[in-house]
Design a protein around this motif. Sequence first.
Motif, PDB file in Angstrom:
ATOM      1  N   MET A   1       0.762  15.954  14.436  1.00 12.17           N
ATOM      2  CA  MET A   1       1.914  15.042  14.388  1.00 12.17           C
ATOM      3  C   MET A   1       2.715  15.303  13.121  1.00 12.17           C
ATOM      4  O   MET A   1       2.163  15.540  12.048  1.00 12.17           O
ATOM      5  N   GLU A   2       4.011  15.245  13.252  1.00 11.95           N
ATOM      6  CA  GLU A   2       4.935  15.399  12.121  1.00 11.95           C
ATOM      7  C   GLU A   2       4.692  14.256  11.117  1.00 11.95           C
ATOM      8  O   GLU A   2       4.768  13.082  11.486  1.00 11.95           O
ATOM      9  N   THR A   3       4.406  14.595   9.865  1.00  7.65           N
ATOM     10  CA  THR A   3       4.087  13.507   8.925  1.00  7.65           C
ATOM     11  C   THR A   3       5.133  13.338   7.822  1.00  7.65           C
ATOM     12  O   THR A   3       4.983  12.471   6.969  1.00  7.65           O
ATOM     13  N   SER A   4       6.192  14.154   7.840  1.00  5.93           N
ATOM     14  CA  SER A   4       7.118  14.086   6.700  1.00  5.93           C
ATOM     15  C   SER A   4       7.832  12.736   6.617  1.00  5.93           C
ATOM     16  O   SER A   4       8.029  12.200   5.530  1.00  5.93           O
ATOM     17  N   ASN A   5       8.200  12.145   7.778  1.00  6.31           N
ATOM     18  CA  ASN A   5       8.852  10.826   7.746  1.00  6.31           C
ATOM     19  C   ASN A   5       7.935   9.771   7.146  1.00  6.31           C
ATOM     20  O   ASN A   5       8.373   8.895   6.414  1.00  6.31           O
ATOM     21  N   LEU A   6       6.661   9.895   7.503  1.00  6.10           N
ATOM     22  CA  LEU A   6       5.661   8.962   6.983  1.00  6.10           C
ATOM     23  C   LEU A   6       5.582   9.089   5.460  1.00  6.10           C
ATOM     24  O   LEU A   6       5.609   8.094   4.733  1.00  6.10           O
ATOM     25  N   ASN A   7       5.524  10.329   4.971  1.00  3.07           N
ATOM     26  CA  ASN A   7       5.449  10.564   3.521  1.00  3.07           C
ATOM     27  C   ASN A   7       6.666   9.987   2.806  1.00  3.07           C
ATOM     28  O   ASN A   7       6.524   9.335   1.765  1.00  3.07           O
ATOM     29  N   ILE A   8       7.835  10.192   3.407  1.00  4.76           N
ATOM     30  CA  ILE A   8       9.065   9.709   2.759  1.00  4.76           C
ATOM     31  C   ILE A   8       9.063   8.178   2.709  1.00  4.76           C
ATOM     32  O   ILE A   8       9.330   7.567   1.686  1.00  4.76           O
ATOM     33  N   PHE A   9       8.688   7.576   3.851  1.00  9.84           N
ATOM     34  CA  PHE A   9       8.658   6.109   3.947  1.00  9.84           C
ATOM     35  C   PHE A   9       7.683   5.535   2.920  1.00  9.84           C
ATOM     36  O   PHE A   9       7.991   4.585   2.202  1.00  9.84           O
ATOM     37  N   PHE A  10       6.506   6.126   2.848  1.00 13.79           N
ATOM     38  CA  PHE A  10       5.475   5.642   1.922  1.00 13.79           C
ATOM     39  C   PHE A  10       5.983   5.725   0.475  1.00 13.79           C
ATOM     40  O   PHE A  10       5.859   4.784  -0.307  1.00 13.79           O
ATOM     41  N   ALA A  11       6.572   6.871   0.153  1.00 16.04           N
ATOM     42  CA  ALA A  11       7.065   7.076  -1.217  1.00 16.04           C
ATOM     43  C   ALA A  11       8.166   6.065  -1.541  1.00 16.04           C
ATOM     44  O   ALA A  11       8.197   5.501  -2.642  1.00 16.04           O
ATOM     45  N   GLU A  12       9.042   5.808  -0.565  1.00 15.02           N
ATOM     46  CA  GLU A  12      10.124   4.840  -0.776  1.00 15.02           C
ATOM     47  C   GLU A  12       9.583   3.441  -1.054  1.00 15.02           C
ATOM     48  O   GLU A  12      10.048   2.723  -1.910  1.00 15.02           O
ATOM     49  N   LYS A  13       8.576   3.050  -0.283  1.00 17.25           N
ATOM     50  CA  LYS A  13       8.067   1.679  -0.383  1.00 17.25           C
ATOM     51  C   LYS A  13       7.153   1.493  -1.583  1.00 17.25           C
ATOM     52  O   LYS A  13       7.151   0.447  -2.213  1.00 17.25           O
ATOM     53  N   PHE A  14       6.307   2.486  -1.842  1.00 15.91           N
ATOM     54  CA  PHE A  14       5.271   2.274  -2.856  1.00 15.91           C
ATOM     55  C   PHE A  14       5.428   3.163  -4.097  1.00 15.91           C
ATOM     56  O   PHE A  14       4.649   3.050  -5.046  1.00 15.91           O
ATOM     57  N   GLY A  15       6.370   4.082  -4.044  1.00 14.23           N
ATOM     58  CA  GLY A  15       6.653   4.906  -5.217  1.00 14.23           C
ATOM     59  C   GLY A  15       5.563   5.901  -5.580  1.00 14.23           C
ATOM     60  O   GLY A  15       5.449   6.311  -6.735  1.00 14.23           O
ATOM     61  N   CYS A  16       4.722   6.249  -4.611  1.00 15.73           N
ATOM     62  CA  CYS A  16       3.687   7.255  -4.882  1.00 15.73           C
ATOM     63  C   CYS A  16       3.307   7.899  -3.558  1.00 15.73           C
ATOM     64  O   CYS A  16       4.011   7.721  -2.570  1.00 15.73           O
ATOM     65  N   SER A  17       2.207   8.622  -3.511  1.00 15.09           N
ATOM     66  CA  SER A  17       1.764   9.147  -2.215  1.00 15.09           C
ATOM     67  C   SER A  17       0.281   8.832  -2.036  1.00 15.09           C
ATOM     68  O   SER A  17      -0.437   8.586  -3.011  1.00 15.09           O
TER      69      SER A  17
END
Length: 384
Positions: A1-17
Amino acid sequence: METSNLNIFFAEKFGCSGSLYFAPARINLIGEHTDYNNGFVMPGAVDKGITAEICANGLDIVRVYAMDMPAEQQYIEFAINQESKPNQHWACYIFGVCREMMKRGVEIKGFDAVFTGNIPAGSGMSSSAALENVFSVALNDIFADNKIDRFELAKIGQATEHNYCGVKCGIMDQFASLFGKKDCLIRLDCKTLEYEYFPFKPEGYRLTLINSCVKHSLGTEYNERRESCERVVEHISRNHSGVDSLREATIDMLLEVKAELDETDFSRAKYVIEETERVLTVCNSLKEGDYDTVGRMMFGTHWGLSKEYTVSCDELDFLASLAEEYGVKGSRVMGGGFGGCTINLIPESIHDAFVEKAVTLFSEKFGHKPEVYEIVIGEGARKL
Ligand code: GLA
């Protein structure tokens, strides 16, 4: 599954990975409503599922975004020691997993998470088990000093359904999503949790789901069927002390108590006893490559689920009848029922023509298009 959107969303909300985990949905070739009767099932994990990014946050709260939900229902938070369930239904699965893991001694601490999935909603492919498992596998990895084994993780998912989501389900879905193996079905004995992998690449056939798009969600009607089964066991066990589930019962034993039983309970129990037999027949037939028998058993399951267990609907009966008429080897409602998909074993030679016909005729009759998914049997839940 494509995970880049998930990574971007997570970083936006929580400021980390965080770390990424995946848990699959499941199919089930045969063995429906047998799991909570201690019988056999024949599921497999698929390539669709739920992916989550998770990171400990050093706080006492859990903060989660469900990326695929509408904005106003996307976010929940709850305190680690909070007793009351969150008010979003989807969040109860995560809350329940945390509570069940804590009951088993895991020191769950605060974490942040975002998850997304590609399991069609209400399709009967068990998105709820995928959600439970993606979190239980991740939290086990991140927080448990003594790792919980996968059998217990399956029980944690099941207990979550029972205690926090109101569904008295069996263990099939959680087990399949955790133990899945590429190109294999799993014959699971739900009484002992003994299991065996069955390589499944039927030469000349395709395994295809047709989604009626009648959304199902399990609840009261599912639980009522379980209660029927338990009532029948109570009657049979008065004559046969060794019987503590329908798994041990035979049709003769059922007939002995027929006069004492409600007609509905009788029909439901009859279906379950026959279904347990059908799973074993299918296992033998698969070993011999006898797909005629496999297909016949699948139709047997469908009509049992429709007429005796009464968990089908017009749309699914229409799809199964059409399949029978057009020479599909086997077709039946899959999962808990009340909507969702049929699973079809289709000879390669008629696959495209049948699928096209089914989509056209179904759309004409019911006014909406069914969805078609080719099944890819994949691995169980894991860290990515
Ligand atoms: C749902 C439940 C399972 C099983 C099936 C029916 O998917 O979660 O435990 O009972 O229905 O076979």
